[in-house]
Design an enzyme around this catalytic site. Sequence first.
Site, PDB file in Angstrom:
ATOM      1  N   GLU A  88      25.041 -87.444  13.023  1.00 19.72           N
ATOM      2  CA  GLU A  88      26.057 -88.035  12.167  1.00 19.72           C
ATOM      3  C   GLU A  88      26.952 -86.974  11.573  1.00 19.72           C
ATOM      4  O   GLU A  88      26.558 -85.825  11.381  1.00 19.72           O
ATOM      5  CB  GLU A  88      25.411 -88.854  11.045  1.00 19.72           C
ATOM      6  CG  GLU A  88      24.162 -88.233  10.477  1.00 19.72           C
ATOM      7  CD  GLU A  88      23.539 -89.046   9.357  1.00 19.72           C
ATOM      8  OE1 GLU A  88      23.122 -90.185   9.617  1.00 19.72           O
ATOM      9  OE2 GLU A  88      23.461 -88.540   8.245  1.00 19.72           O
ATOM     10  N   CYS A 101      31.550 -83.057   7.099  1.00 17.37           N
ATOM     11  CA  CYS A 101      30.169 -82.579   6.998  1.00 17.37           C
ATOM     12  C   CYS A 101      29.523 -82.771   8.367  1.00 17.37           C
ATOM     13  O   CYS A 101      29.501 -83.871   8.897  1.00 17.37           O
ATOM     14  CB  CYS A 101      29.444 -83.392   5.929  1.00 17.37           C
ATOM     15  SG  CYS A 101      27.690 -83.027   5.813  1.00 17.37           S
ATOM     16  N   CYS A 108      14.999 -82.830  11.768  1.00 12.75           N
ATOM     17  CA  CYS A 108      14.837 -81.583  11.004  1.00 12.75           C
ATOM     18  C   CYS A 108      13.352 -81.347  10.771  1.00 12.75           C
ATOM     19  O   CYS A 108      12.603 -82.296  10.564  1.00 12.75           O
ATOM     20  CB  CYS A 108      15.557 -81.713   9.662  1.00 12.75           C
ATOM     21  SG  CYS A 108      15.496 -80.223   8.642  1.00 12.75           S
ATOM     22  N   CYS A 112      11.556 -81.741   3.655  1.00 16.76           N
ATOM     23  CA  CYS A 112      11.779 -81.899   2.213  1.00 16.76           C
ATOM     24  C   CYS A 112      11.418 -83.345   1.847  1.00 16.76           C
ATOM     25  O   CYS A 112      11.801 -84.285   2.551  1.00 16.76           O
ATOM     26  CB  CYS A 112      13.233 -81.616   1.859  1.00 16.76           C
ATOM     27  SG  CYS A 112      13.730 -79.922   2.236  1.00 16.76           S
ATOM     28  N   CYS A 115      14.174 -86.141   1.489  1.00 19.99           N
ATOM     29  CA  CYS A 115      15.266 -86.180   2.463  1.00 19.99           C
ATOM     30  C   CYS A 115      14.947 -87.066   3.661  1.00 19.99           C
ATOM     31  O   CYS A 115      13.871 -86.990   4.250  1.00 19.99           O
ATOM     32  CB  CYS A 115      15.578 -84.766   2.947  1.00 19.99           C
ATOM     33  SG  CYS A 115      16.899 -84.694   4.165  1.00 19.99           S
ATOM     34  N   CYS A 329      22.313 -87.328   3.672  1.00 15.80           N
ATOM     35  CA  CYS A 329      21.743 -86.687   4.846  1.00 15.80           C
ATOM     36  C   CYS A 329      20.781 -87.578   5.626  1.00 15.80           C
ATOM     37  O   CYS A 329      19.734 -87.968   5.139  1.00 15.80           O
ATOM     38  CB  CYS A 329      20.998 -85.448   4.345  1.00 15.80           C
ATOM     39  SG  CYS A 329      20.495 -84.348   5.632  1.00 15.80           S
TER      40      CYS A 329
HETATM   41  N1  SAH Z   1      18.942 -78.136   5.730  1.00 14.50           N
HETATM   42  C1  SAH Z   1      20.084 -77.744   4.964  1.00 14.50           C
HETATM   43  C2  SAH Z   1      21.316 -78.606   5.166  1.00 14.50           C
HETATM   44  C3  SAH Z   1      21.174 -80.090   5.296  1.00 14.50           C
HETATM   45  S1  SAH Z   1      20.762 -81.015   3.856  1.00 14.50           S
HETATM   46  C4  SAH Z   1      19.716 -77.660   3.518  1.00 14.50           C
HETATM   47  O1  SAH Z   1      18.590 -77.964   3.158  1.00 14.50           O
HETATM   48  O2  SAH Z   1      20.547 -77.216   2.724  1.00 14.50           O
HETATM   49  C5  SAH Z   1      22.197 -80.935   2.845  1.00 14.50           C
HETATM   50  C6  SAH Z   1      21.919 -81.176   1.360  1.00 14.50           C
HETATM   51  O3  SAH Z   1      21.685 -82.566   1.106  1.00 14.50           O
HETATM   52  C7  SAH Z   1      20.712 -80.422   0.880  1.00 14.50           C
HETATM   53  O4  SAH Z   1      20.973 -79.827  -0.367  1.00 14.50           O
HETATM   54  C8  SAH Z   1      19.703 -81.557   0.743  1.00 14.50           C
HETATM   55  O5  SAH Z   1      18.673 -81.182  -0.103  1.00 14.50           O
HETATM   56  C9  SAH Z   1      20.578 -82.690   0.254  1.00 14.50           C
HETATM   57  N2  SAH Z   1      19.997 -84.028   0.364  1.00 14.50           N
HETATM   58  C10 SAH Z   1      19.099 -84.488   1.242  1.00 14.50           C
HETATM   59  N3  SAH Z   1      18.810 -85.788   1.017  1.00 14.50           N
HETATM   60  C11 SAH Z   1      19.557 -86.173  -0.040  1.00 14.50           C
HETATM   61  C12 SAH Z   1      19.703 -87.393  -0.754  1.00 14.50           C
HETATM   62  N4  SAH Z   1      19.031 -88.488  -0.407  1.00 14.50           N
HETATM   63  N5  SAH Z   1      20.578 -87.401  -1.787  1.00 14.50           N
HETATM   64  C13 SAH Z   1      21.289 -86.309  -2.136  1.00 14.50           C
HETATM   65  N6  SAH Z   1      21.188 -85.131  -1.497  1.00 14.50           N
HETATM   66  C14 SAH Z   1      20.336 -85.060  -0.461  1.00 14.50           C
END
Ligand code: SAH
Length: 340
Positions: A88, A101, A108, A112, A115, A329
Amino acid sequence: MNSIFGYTLKELEDILVSNGFKKFNATQVFEGIYKRKVNSFDEISNISKELKSFLNSNYILKSLKVLEVLRSDDTDKFLLEVDGGAIECVLMRHDYATSLCISTQIGCNMSCAFCESGRLKKIRNLSTSEIILQVFTIEKLENIRIQNVVIMGIGEPFDNYDNLINALSILTCPKGIDLGSRKITVSTCGLVLKIKEFADLEGQVNLAISLHAPNDELRNKIMPINKAYNIKELLGAIDYYIEKTNRRVTMEYILLDGINDSEECARELATLLKGKLAYVNLIPYNSTSHTEFRRASKNRQDKFYDILYNAGIQVGIRHEMGKNIKGACGQLRASYLEKN
Ligand code: SAH
C-alpha cells in the site's frame, strides 16, 4: 526480464557501455522513462533503433497494477499489486505539498505490538524497482508531481537496506525523478548498525526513529527490536548520525492510552532527549480491531505535549490524515487480505 525501474543511473550506464552503447544513452533512457514517462521504449525519440531493440528484448517498462483505491478529502490510499502480494501507499495532499508514503517490504518482521503490518509476517523484501514504481505509478495515475516521499509504509526499510539505498539514489537522481534528498524521510524502528551505515553515507535524507517508549522496560514490551538494540544503543547510533550529518532526527512517539502516555513517561522522554538535535512527533494512534491498544485522549495528548514543550524539547502533534480510510500502517492490506 527485469524492470527498467530497478537500476540506478550508474548501473544503467555500466550495462549500456558493456553492451556497446554510450554512457550518455543511459541519461536519455532515464529522461525518457522518468521525465517524459513514455509508455514504451519506442517512444524515446532520441535513441537509436539498436538501443530500442536492446531495451525491448531485455527490460520491462510497466507500472504496478492498482488493486484498490480509497479516497477521502485530503488523503488517498492505493493498494498495488506485486508478485506474491499487495503493498500500500498513501498520498497526502497537504496545502503546501503532496506527500507519498511508500512501503519497502511485503509484511514486516519487527512485530511491534500495536502495528497491523507486523501482525502479518514478512513475505519478502520489495525490489528496488517495486519501491520506485510506487512513486512512479501514483505520479502517472494521478498526473501529479510528488514533492515529498516518506518511507513509512509497510515494512522496515533498514531490513531491506541495499534496495532502499538504490531506490534513494534513483529518487534523487537529477536525470530521473529528481526529488531533493531533504524531501525524503526514512523511518526505522531502530536497527542500530544500519543507522550507523546510513550516517556514514552523510546524505541529506531525513531520518525518523520509531521510539514510542522512554525506557527499556516499556519499549521491550511493545517493540521486540528493543531486545536486540536497547535505548542506550539506539541513542548512541542517533548521536553518531547527528554528528556525521548535522541533521535533526525526528522521534516518533505514538500515544497509547494507559501504556506510554503518562506524565511520568513524558518527563522521562524529556530527560532522554534533552540537548539532542531532535524533534518529537507525537502520533495519535489509529486503533485497529486486532489490538487492544487505544488512542490516548486529546487531554492526555495535550498534557504530554506541554511537558515536553516546557522542558525545552522541540515537539509537535502529528496532524492526522486518512483516519477513515484505514490510513495506518498495514491496515488496508490487512483488510484486503481478509476479504480475498
Ligand atoms: N518500520 C518502520 C516504518 C514503518 S511504520 C518504523 O518502524 O518506523 C511507520 C510508523 O507508523 C512507525 O512509527 C509505526 O510505529 C507507526 N504505526 C504503526 N501502526 C500505527 C497505528 N496503528 N497508528 C499510528 N501509527 C502507527
